[in-house]
Enzyme design. Structure first.
Site, PDB file in Angstrom:
ATOM      1  N   HIS A 266       0.592  -1.212   0.591  1.00 17.94           N
ATOM      2  CA  HIS A 266      -0.454   0.066   0.373  1.00 17.94           C
ATOM      3  C   HIS A 266       0.838   1.215  -0.428  1.00 17.94           C
ATOM      4  O   HIS A 266       0.870   2.090  -0.960  1.00 17.94           O
ATOM      5  CB  HIS A 266      -0.798  -0.121   1.022  1.00 17.94           C
ATOM      6  CG  HIS A 266      -1.752   1.388   1.776  1.00 17.94           C
ATOM      7  ND1 HIS A 266      -3.281   0.578   1.008  1.00 17.94           N
ATOM      8  CD2 HIS A 266      -1.699   2.394   1.091  1.00 17.94           C
ATOM      9  CE1 HIS A 266      -4.184   2.470   1.722  1.00 17.94           C
ATOM     10  NE2 HIS A 266      -2.952   3.242   1.455  1.00 17.94           N
ATOM     11  N   GLU A 267       1.737   1.281   1.684  1.00 19.89           N
ATOM     12  CA  GLU A 267       2.601   2.506   0.820  1.00 19.89           C
ATOM     13  C   GLU A 267       3.348   2.861   0.329  1.00 19.89           C
ATOM     14  O   GLU A 267       3.807   3.564  -0.625  1.00 19.89           O
ATOM     15  CB  GLU A 267       3.221   2.668   1.866  1.00 19.89           C
ATOM     16  CG  GLU A 267       2.686   2.179   3.621  1.00 19.89           C
ATOM     17  CD  GLU A 267       1.890   3.294   3.420  1.00 19.89           C
ATOM     18  OE1 GLU A 267       1.578   4.719   3.092  1.00 19.89           O
ATOM     19  OE2 GLU A 267       0.561   3.311   4.933  1.00 19.89           O
ATOM     20  N   HIS A 270       1.772   4.362  -2.937  1.00 19.91           N
ATOM     21  CA  HIS A 270       1.753   5.852  -2.791  1.00 19.91           C
ATOM     22  C   HIS A 270       3.639   6.699  -3.125  1.00 19.91           C
ATOM     23  O   HIS A 270       3.590   7.126  -3.640  1.00 19.91           O
ATOM     24  CB  HIS A 270       1.475   5.980  -1.239  1.00 19.91           C
ATOM     25  CG  HIS A 270       0.241   5.999  -0.548  1.00 19.91           C
ATOM     26  ND1 HIS A 270      -0.341   7.040  -1.260  1.00 19.91           N
ATOM     27  CD2 HIS A 270      -0.138   5.569   0.156  1.00 19.91           C
ATOM     28  CE1 HIS A 270      -1.912   7.331  -0.948  1.00 19.91           C
ATOM     29  NE2 HIS A 270      -1.502   5.855   0.269  1.00 19.91           N
ATOM     30  N   GLU A 296      -4.879   7.608  -3.233  1.00 25.97           N
ATOM     31  CA  GLU A 296      -5.218   6.592  -2.614  1.00 25.97           C
ATOM     32  C   GLU A 296      -6.083   5.341  -3.479  1.00 25.97           C
ATOM     33  O   GLU A 296      -5.737   4.435  -3.362  1.00 25.97           O
ATOM     34  CB  GLU A 296      -6.502   6.352  -1.662  1.00 25.97           C
ATOM     35  CG  GLU A 296      -6.970   5.490  -1.015  1.00 25.97           C
ATOM     36  CD  GLU A 296      -5.686   5.306   0.515  1.00 25.97           C
ATOM     37  OE1 GLU A 296      -4.540   5.900   0.672  1.00 25.97           O
ATOM     38  OE2 GLU A 296      -6.205   4.249   0.666  1.00 25.97           O
TER      39      GLU A 296
HETATM   40 ZN    ZN Z   1      -3.333   5.274   1.815  1.00 28.12          ZN
END
Ligand code: ZN
Length: 502
Positions: A266-267, A270, A296
């Site tokens: 997830h990170e 980003h 996101e």
């Molecule tokens: Zn996030």
């Protein structure tokens, strides 16, 4: 007298300076969460407050407004790059100067107290401890929204901070359609006799091996460890200092595989966005990300559409077995794939699966609108929350720490923020569907551990564009379709219909 070109150059210089102040503050913020000793707290708070004040003074000086007006009235606006930068500077400048400094300071001060009260309320499971602070923050937020102004709905002024240009009416329509599709899907999954072996992700996963595996996976996606690093924190985040330096973080759980591994993906999502923004535009809006929703969409795309996909595990499951010998000896790839995709209604948003996650967001969106509109009293939040939760999920909230006290956002007056999480999921589905159309062998390549085609596609269509387009416009340009619930529902039906044999 200056020429419009000189005015624009001066704006660029000021914008670069503002970006550097933010960047330095980001270094300090990252360091506070990773390595700072506890006694450094007060000094760090002073350092950060100083930088915020400096940023605010630099930004809201009348000179900035004069320069903007000069460029806006000139032919330079025919240059699309100039026009984008000026549009975004104007947007941010107006928001910054419209709200009186006293109101900003009072909100900051109230939020510090509210945060401690929220921590205490959550620990004691007592909403009344947080209630007066929340009431004050809501009042301050309403006043802020009135200063900023809005056309239709006071909540628009708040949404605009996180998802510029998006409106309450648009989001409400999207969420209504999404909910109509999700509720029966959740129901059908709950009634399915087919269940994953979830215990396989709750075995003993040695943290040092988890780190090796997660770093290898994120590097394979394309996260550049020469231009970033992964550190350990309590509440994971990604932070971009600037070109060449993007930090990602995670927390490790030795008894639950999903937490760190998918957290890192997830990170990394980003981080990939930040690492691939156009460095030559650093210091201007053209070098920045579009919005929290688009951000996101990238974390979710890499975490779920890629990382929780069958193609991904075709490549990575054999490696997982090598890295965690014995732990996965009796597990097949299909069982593992199903286990990391288990759907289970739960009380805590951050632990929610792909199917139920957006229902958590819709509930917050409804409640926030009602409190900001003055239709719901602060004292009635727990009751309203619990009633709505049971309607959405069919389970009863046991107490407020697992209900309306679970999220930090309201304690910093982050009203309007939550919607961007669900918007990110919708955008991600649209982008991923389009990428699969444009790159027909996308998932075959992923199954070979080759993520470059996807990264290139995202870089070309999204990352390299900076803030050229607002989120709605970007989605339309890239996918040929306005933001919609349909691609996400189609994806969820296909994936979970197969897993749960619906
Ligand atoms: Zn996030």
């Amino acid at each position: 007298m200056s020429t419009p070109q000189q005015a624009f150059d001066e704006l660029k210089k000021l914008s670069k300076e503002l970006t550097l102040v933010r960047s330095i503050d980001a270094v300090l913020g990252w360091e506070r969460e990773t390595y700072m000793p506890p006694k450094g707290e007060a000094l760090r708070a002073d350092q950060s407050a100083y930088l915020s004040g400096l940023h605010h003074r630099l930004f809201t000086q009348p000179r900035f407004g004069d320069l903007l007006a000069e460029v806006e009235a000139s032919e330079l606006m025919n240059d699309p790059d100039v026009a984008v930068n000026v549009r975004e500077w104007r947007h941010a400048y107006d928001r910054a100067v419209k709200v009186p400094t006293e109101l900003v300071e009072e909100t900051t001060h109230t939020a510090v107290m509210a945060h401690s009260a929220w921590v205490e309320a959550r620990k004691k499971i007592d909403f009344s401890v947080f209630q007066p602070h929340l009431a004050k923050l809501i009042d301050l937020t309403r006043r802020k929204a009135e200063y900023i102004g809005y056309e239709e709905n006071i909540y628009d002024a708040l949404l605009d901070e996180y998802e510029p240009g998006e409106t309450t009416a648009n989001v409400a329509r999207l969420f209504r359609n999404l909910r109509a599709g999700l509720v029966p899907l959740v129901q059908a999954i709950a009634e399915s006799p087919v269940r994953p072996r979830t215990e396989v992700v709750h075995r003993e996963y040695a943290v040092d091996r988890q780190r090796v595996f997660a770093e290898a996976a994120s590097a394979a996606l394309g996260f550049d460890y020469l231009g970033g690093r992964l550190d350990t924190v309590t509440h994971p985040f990604a932070s971009r200092f600037g070109p060449g330096d993007v930090r990602i973080t995670t927390r490790w759980n030795p008894r639950f595989f999903n937490e760190a591994f998918f957290g890192v993906l997830h990170e990394s999502g980003h981080g990939l966005y930040e690492q691939n923004l156009p460095a030559e535009h650093f210091g201007t809006p053209l070098g920045e990300s579009v919005s929290l929703g688009i951000h996101e969409s990238q974390s979710r795309l890499w975490e779920n559409f890629v990382g929780r996909g069958r193609a991904f595990w075709r490549h990575f499951f054999p490696r997982a077995r090598q890295i965690f010998p014995r732990v996965l000896d009796d597990v097949t790839m299909d069982e593992f794939y199903f286990a990391v995709n288990a759907v289970e209604p739960s009380f805590i948003r951050v632990e929610a699966d792909e199917v139920t996650y957006n229902l958590h967001i819709m509930l917050r969106f409804e409640i926030e609108q009602a409190i900001i509109a003055g239709e719901l009293d602060v004292a009635d939040i727990p009751g309203a929350w619990n009633e709505m939760f049971e309607g959405f999920f069919g389970i009863k909230v046991p107490d407020d720490s697992q209900g309306c006290l679970q999220d930090v956002h309201w304690s910093f007056a982050g009203f309007g923020y939550f919607s961007t999480y669900a918007l990110g999921n919708l955008y991600a589905a649209q982008f991923y569907a389009r990428a699969k159309e444009d790159v027909p062998d996308l998932e075959e390549r992923i199954a070979l551990g080759d993520f470059a085609p996807l990264l290139h596609w995202l870089s070309e269509h999204i990352y390299s564009q900076g803030m050229r387009y607002r989120s709605r416009q970007l989605v339309e340009r890239v996918t040929g379709q306005a933001p919609s619930h349909e691609p996400l529902m189609a994806y969820l039906h296909a994936k979970f219909g197969e897993l749960y044999q619906l």
